[in-house]
Scaffold this active site. Structure first.
Site, mmCIF file in Angstrom:
data_model
loop_
_atom_site.group_PDB
_atom_site.id
_atom_site.type_symbol
_atom_site.label_atom_id
_atom_site.label_comp_id
_atom_site.label_asym_id
_atom_site.label_seq_id
_atom_site.Cartn_x
_atom_site.Cartn_y
_atom_site.Cartn_z
ATOM 1 N N HIS A 18 0.847 -1.188 0.000
ATOM 2 C CA HIS A 18 0.000 0.000 0.000
ATOM 3 C C HIS A 18 0.881 1.235 0.000
ATOM 4 O O HIS A 18 1.987 1.234 0.554
ATOM 5 C CB HIS A 18 -0.920 0.006 1.227
ATOM 6 C CG HIS A 18 -2.021 1.018 1.136
ATOM 7 N ND1 HIS A 18 -1.876 2.322 1.559
ATOM 8 C CD2 HIS A 18 -3.295 0.916 0.649
ATOM 9 C CE1 HIS A 18 -3.007 2.972 1.339
ATOM 10 N NE2 HIS A 18 -3.870 2.157 0.788
ATOM 11 N N GLU A 54 -7.859 -4.588 -0.750
ATOM 12 C CA GLU A 54 -8.410 -5.215 -1.943
ATOM 13 C C GLU A 54 -8.367 -6.738 -1.885
ATOM 14 O O GLU A 54 -9.213 -7.409 -2.472
ATOM 15 C CB GLU A 54 -7.653 -4.734 -3.195
ATOM 16 C CG GLU A 54 -8.004 -3.318 -3.633
ATOM 17 C CD GLU A 54 -7.180 -2.270 -2.911
ATOM 18 O OE1 GLU A 54 -6.230 -2.659 -2.187
ATOM 19 O OE2 GLU A 54 -7.472 -1.073 -3.057
#
Length: 387
Positions: free
Chosen positions: A272, A325
């Site tokens: 991320h 996700e």
């Protein structure tokens, strides 16, 4: 190429992608990546997802406070519920939009039409009450638009929203046309709340840049939709699930992941831009997925462990964890959300955060207008003569 020394006085050179650059102050929330923590206003976003309905969090972002009594909760729900219905003129053009595009692409067109039909005016010209009214309309009608586009694109008629269902259950109802299982509605609620806002990500920043020009609420959100549609932003949940499909069984996990890492291919669903610690959204959705159970959840859990282990072996010092996700796709799949609706489902909640950010940005009269460092041929050059 120009150097920093060549830059005009007063300009500051920053990292690519504006990483680490503070461009505004916000009261909406923050992401503390090193701690693995993020919040909406003064409350942990994960705690809100576990304890409150989405409508409460929506009110928190738009009005600044959680409902303090059942009456306050009901008042807000009663205000937004009528806004869910598709305006008649919009309903008449949705079939054509659905035939020409997928739901996420069609969403841009449909929402622009909806804002125009409503008569959304530039936020620069509106008072706070009118901005709030436009924000509530845009966010309330979004899930109805998205589910209608999906159903029309699959040869089905749209399903009207139900007044007796909360946001998450109503979303599944409009998407599938069947009564959602309570555990599925609860799981989707967790996901939706967890993705309402997340700092100055690409789509939120886009919405705020457009808002700084004074444009209308629809224009701000349509721009944000375009940013979210990119695979490096909102398109990742389906791609993370594609990885699980490719692996198929656990015995294939290590060789496939190893090959991807060695070839420099990105492992979708891991890493991320902000979190250096574990993504709290991923941790929560992992718990939600494990509560739902099933072979897909078991495979995802085992693959996550394998990916982390392979990355530790091949990329020592790089601590990459599963991001939101990875388990988002698993949860949505287990709850009956089709893969092509993963990003639209993400968008249906993120609209709430976008509109809250637009309202906040509209209070600042300063337009967002950065500069670029020119890196082309030296200027001026003589214009070549015509041949």
């Amino acid at each position: 190429m120009s150097s920093v020394a060549d830059m005009p006085p007063g300009m500051v050179d920053v990292q690519r992608g504006l990483k680490g650059v503070v461009v505004a102050e916000t009261e909406i929330g923050d992401v503390r990546g090193a701690e693995g923590f993020y919040h909406y206003r003064q409350y942990s976003a994960v705690d809100l997802a576990k304890t409150r309905p989405l409508e409460d969090v929506w009110r928190l972002l738009i009005d600044g406070t959680l409902p303090g009594t059942p009456v306050e909760r009901t008042t807000f729900s009663d205000e937004v519920r009528p806004l869910r219905a598709l305006p008649p003129a919009l309903a008449s053009v949705l079939p054509a939009i659905a035939r020409a595009s997928d739901p996420m692409t069609g969403f841009r067109t449909a929402l622009s039409f909806a804002a125009a039909e409503r008569g959304c005016r530039p936020v620069y010209d509106l008072d706070s009450s009118a901005r709030r009214a436009d924000a509530l309309f845009i966010a309330a009608v979004t899930p109805t638009i998205l589910t209608a586009l999906y159903r029309l694109g699959n040869g089905q008629q749209p399903v009207a929203p139900r007044d007796d269902l909360d946001y998450a259950a109503n979303y599944l109802w409009m998407l599938t046309g069947t009564e959602p299982e309570p555990r599925h509605a609860d799981a989707i609620k967790h996901y939706l709340i967890s993705t309402i806002d997340h700092g100055f990500n690409a789509s939120t920043f886009t919405a705020r840049v457009i808002a700084s020009t004074g444009a209308d609420m629809g224009a701000c959100v349509v721009g944000a939709i375009g940013a979210l549609s990119g695979p490096l932003h909102g398109g990742a949940p389906s791609r993370a699930l594609d990885l699980l499909d490719e692996i198929g069984t656990l015995d294939h996990a290590r060789p496939i992941v190893t090959n991807k890492v060695l070839s420099g291919e990105r492992i979708m669903g891991f890493g991320h831009a902000v979190y250096t610690a574990e993504d709290p959204r991923s941790e929560m959705l992992k718990e939600v997925a494990q509560h739902l159970g099933g072979p897909l959840v078991d495979l995802a859990t085992q693959v996550e462990q394998t990916v982390v282990a392979v990355l530790a072996d091949l990329k020592p010092g790089r601590h990459l964890h599963a991001n939101v996700e990875f388990y988002a796709g698993v949860v949505m799949s287990r709850c009956g959300v089709p893969r092509e609706m993963f990003t639209p489902t993400f968008a249906s909640s993120r609209v709430i955060g976008w509109t809250a950010n637009v309202i906040e940005q509209a209070r600042d009269p300063k337009i967002i207008r950065p500069s670029a460092r020119y890196a082309g041929p030296p200027a001026p050059q003589p214009i070549p003569l015509l041949w």
